[in-house]
Design an enzyme around this catalytic site. Structure first.
Site, PDB file in Angstrom:
ATOM      1  N   CYS A   1       8.797   4.097  -9.660  1.00  0.00           N
ATOM      2  CA  CYS A   1       9.464   3.227  -8.901  1.00  0.00           C
ATOM      3  C   CYS A   1      10.039   2.070  -9.890  1.00  0.00           C
ATOM      4  O   CYS A   1      11.070   1.528  -9.685  1.00  0.00           O
ATOM      5  CB  CYS A   1       8.743   2.581  -7.787  1.00  0.00           C
ATOM      6  SG  CYS A   1       8.207   3.805  -6.579  1.00  0.00           S
TER       7      CYS A   1
ATOM      8  N   CYS B   1       3.742   2.083  -8.229  1.00  0.00           N
ATOM      9  CA  CYS B   1       4.381   3.245  -8.767  1.00  0.00           C
ATOM     10  C   CYS B   1       5.065   3.022  -9.980  1.00  0.00           C
ATOM     11  O   CYS B   1       6.086   2.433  -9.894  1.00  0.00           O
ATOM     12  CB  CYS B   1       5.316   3.870  -7.502  1.00  0.00           C
ATOM     13  SG  CYS B   1       6.341   5.392  -8.077  1.00  0.00           S
TER      14      CYS B   1
ATOM     15  N   CYS C   1      -1.438   5.628   7.926  1.00  0.00           N
ATOM     16  CA  CYS C   1      -1.145   6.510   9.241  1.00  0.00           C
ATOM     17  C   CYS C   1      -0.865   5.478  10.400  1.00  0.00           C
ATOM     18  O   CYS C   1      -1.752   4.782  10.642  1.00  0.00           O
ATOM     19  CB  CYS C   1      -2.330   7.077   9.235  1.00  0.00           C
ATOM     20  SG  CYS C   1      -2.219   8.125  10.909  1.00  0.00           S
TER      21      CYS C   1
ATOM     22  N   CYS D   1      -2.913   6.118  13.431  1.00  0.00           N
ATOM     23  CA  CYS D   1      -4.377   5.516  13.106  1.00  0.00           C
ATOM     24  C   CYS D   1      -4.676   4.183  13.616  1.00  0.00           C
ATOM     25  O   CYS D   1      -5.318   3.725  14.091  1.00  0.00           O
ATOM     26  CB  CYS D   1      -5.010   5.782  11.745  1.00  0.00           C
ATOM     27  SG  CYS D   1      -5.005   7.547  11.026  1.00  0.00           S
TER      28      CYS D   1
END
Length: 585
Positions: free
Chosen positions: A82, A79, A495, A498
């Site tokens: 970031c 990022c 996730c 998941c």
């Protein structure tokens, strides 16, 4: 780090008393006292990088809950924001360690520690959270060294108190009194047991109220749906200032006009779509050559062309709210308007939509070039009334251009078409030949000659595991195979649910591996396109696509364990039923 050592002493004593091997003078057992090195080895494993604590799933709950206050950054290594924050965050961490009381700063790589990101509702990077005794609050301070230091010193002050509650809790006892006395009130009805209404979700909702646009939305809902303008100069100024959107003006003689109340009532349900104005001023009516009862939609000057009206007039003496809504809808977009991130949902949701991306800039220095390109698009748009055309600033739709595989095209002009069925098409033009190529692009779309752009990971070279891997380019071949029943899981790599499902789903795949016409499949829905009827609003989303009904997949709604999946498939799969019949014969 004192709190960590105290907890380690307690933990160490428990271990030592539980494993006592020595005896006292009277023959009883006694415990050995651990030395300093042993105590240090029992502390949670917490590393520091440039004075910032590095937290993980393993040590997070050992460090954060017992701190009076600690600031945690959830970041992604790739990022850009970031990376820009990092030096400021590290310098602030060093200074705040010396504060009285000390304030610790920590960070979590949310791409690696996805369960922590999910737990604290991290949806973007960087996300900063202030924790007080383990309870999370959104950081609402600056993101540079001095600002971080000042904000956290204020938060760490022993006399700090949270701001008063901005949300009233309604009960059966006070509901009628409060709601009936309020001129306008927004009420959320929720169930405490429902996960979507509890914890960090609701906390985040109220603390991010401005980001959700609730304040501006509620302000717009207050009072009449239309602003009264009683001066011609003021009306001219307001209409001219609406440079990028339609102006709607009701011209009336008085509030007793038959159409006036209908105009206001219709506007009540369209406050988010238009800014309504009205006037009782005769000078204004005469200037705009309007009659009492006329409702006029003014097209901004920059979007006018010789192929369309400069304004649209409702000149009937009466109207129903539905008739006015249809009138507004019919004329809400120019032949070629500007699609922006603010108006794309309310003005450009109609498909097929043709968008041309370039540097759209109507400022004084660039408006001529912007209009020259737009005029070229107008010449094509006039011949295709069934399509919606728009221009868009390429910088504002960078992600969309990436999805169209046009982000690195190098061309000054790029175009995309978004069809009604969710498919999308791209055109990388030669700038010198744009006029001809753009017309041909639109003609080929209408004729059905274009191939859609499909976001897809590479097709796997090997795909013989118990769970078949599907990507965008193989979705039709695998999932829409009319000879096979397919159970497909749409997941996201980050996730947590998941990840928990993965071993169960793999067992399911092994269970039915020998059934050639029953496929257990999965696809990363963040990296691959799916048809609209297989869309995922959350993860994991699981669909069952029967062999005889690919256009109407069933959403899996059973328990997500092996027994739940098995009972679902045994009931729904026609392939399994046929297989059972063959076995019996």
């Amino acid at each position: 780090m004192k709190a960590l050592k105290i907890s380690a002493v307690i933990f160490g004593c428990i271990l030592l008393f539980a494993n006592v091997n020595t005896t006292d003078e009277e023959g009883g057992e006694t415990a050995e006292i651990p030395d300093e090195e042993e105590l240090e080895s029992l502390e949670p494993d917490v590393q520091e990088e440039n004075d910032v604590l590095v937290l993980t799933q393993k040590n997070f709950d050992d460090v954060v809950p017992d701190k009076d206050i600690i600031l945690v950054e959830f970041y992604a290594p790739w990022c850009g924001h970031c990376k820009q924050l990092a030096p400021h965050y590290e310098k602030a961490a060093k200074r705040l360690k010396e504060n009285d009381p000390p304030v610790l700063l920590a960070k979590v790589d949310a791409t690696e520690e996805s369960e922590l990101g999910t737990r604290y509702d991290v949806s973007g990077y960087p996300t900063l959270k202030v924790f007080r005794k383990g309870e999370a609050f959104n950081y609402e301070g600056p993101r540079e060294e001095e600002g971080i230091v000042k904000y956290m010193k204020e938060q760490a002050d022993p006399n700090w108190k949270p701001p008063p509650e901005a949300v009233i809790t309604l009960t059966e006892a006070n509901f009628d009194e409060i709601v009936n006395e309020a001129e306008l009130i927004l009420v959320e009805f929720y169930a405490p047991w429902f996960v979507g209404c509890t914890g960090s979700t609701i906390q985040s909702k109220y603390e991010k109220v401005c980001k959700f646009g609730i304040i501006s939305y509620m302000q717009k809902q207050a009072g009449d749906s239309s602003i009264m303008i009683d001066d011609k100069k003021a009306l001219k100024l307001l209409i001219s200032n609406k440079e990028s959107d339609i102006s709607v003006v009701g011209f009336f003689e008085s509030k007793d006009d038959e159409l006036y109340q209908t105009y206001l009532d219709t506007g009540n349900s369209l406050r988010d779509d238009f800014d309504f104005m009205h006037t009782f001023d005769k000078e204004s009516r005469d200037y705009y050559k309007a009659k009492p009862g006329n409702i006029v939609m003014f097209v901004p000057e920059r979007f006018q062309s010789k192929y369309e009206e400069k304004r649209y007039v409702w000149d009937k003496s009466t109207a129903t709210t539905e008739e006015l809504k249809e009138f507004y809808k019919e004329h809400q977009t120019p032949l070629v308007g500007e699609r922006t991130t603010d108006n794309q949902e309310k003005r450009y949701s109609k498909k097929p939509l043709v968008v041309v991306y370039y540097t759209v800039d109507f400022s004084f220095d660039h408006r001529v070039a912007t209009q020259i390109w737009r005029d070229k698009i107008v010449e094509v748009a006039k011949d295709f009334p069934s399509l919606t055309f728009a221009i868009a600033n390429e910088e504002d739709f960078e992600k969309e251009l990436q999805e169209l595989e046009l982000a690195d095209s190098g061309a000054e002009m790029n175009a995309g078409i978004f069809a009604e069925d969710g498919t999308k098409y791209k055109m990388k033009a030669d700038d010198d030949e744009f006029d001809e190529e753009f017309r041909e692009f639109v003609e080929n779309f209408v004729a059905g000659k274009l191939k859609p752009v499909i976001k897809s990971q590479p097709v796997p070279k090997k795909n013989d595991g118990p769970v078949t891997i599907v990507v965008g380019k193989t979705f039709n071949k695998i999932v829409l195979d009319k000879k096979k029943d397919v159970l497909i899981e749409l997941y996201a790599p980050w996730c947590g649910h998941c990840k928990n499902l993965e071993p169960i789903y793999k067992k399911l795949g092994k269970k039915y591996k020998k059934e050639k016409n029953l496929v257990i499949a999965k696809m990363d829905a963040t990296a691959n396109d799916v048809p609209p009827n297989y869309s995922a609003s959350g993860f994991p989303t699981i669909y069952f696509a029967p062999a005889n009904s690919k256009d109407s997949p069933l959403k899996f709604d059973n328990t997500r364990d092996l027994a739940g999946f098995t009972s679902f498939l045994e009931e729904k799969s026609t392939v399994l039923k046929k297989s059972r019949v063959k076995e019996e014969l």
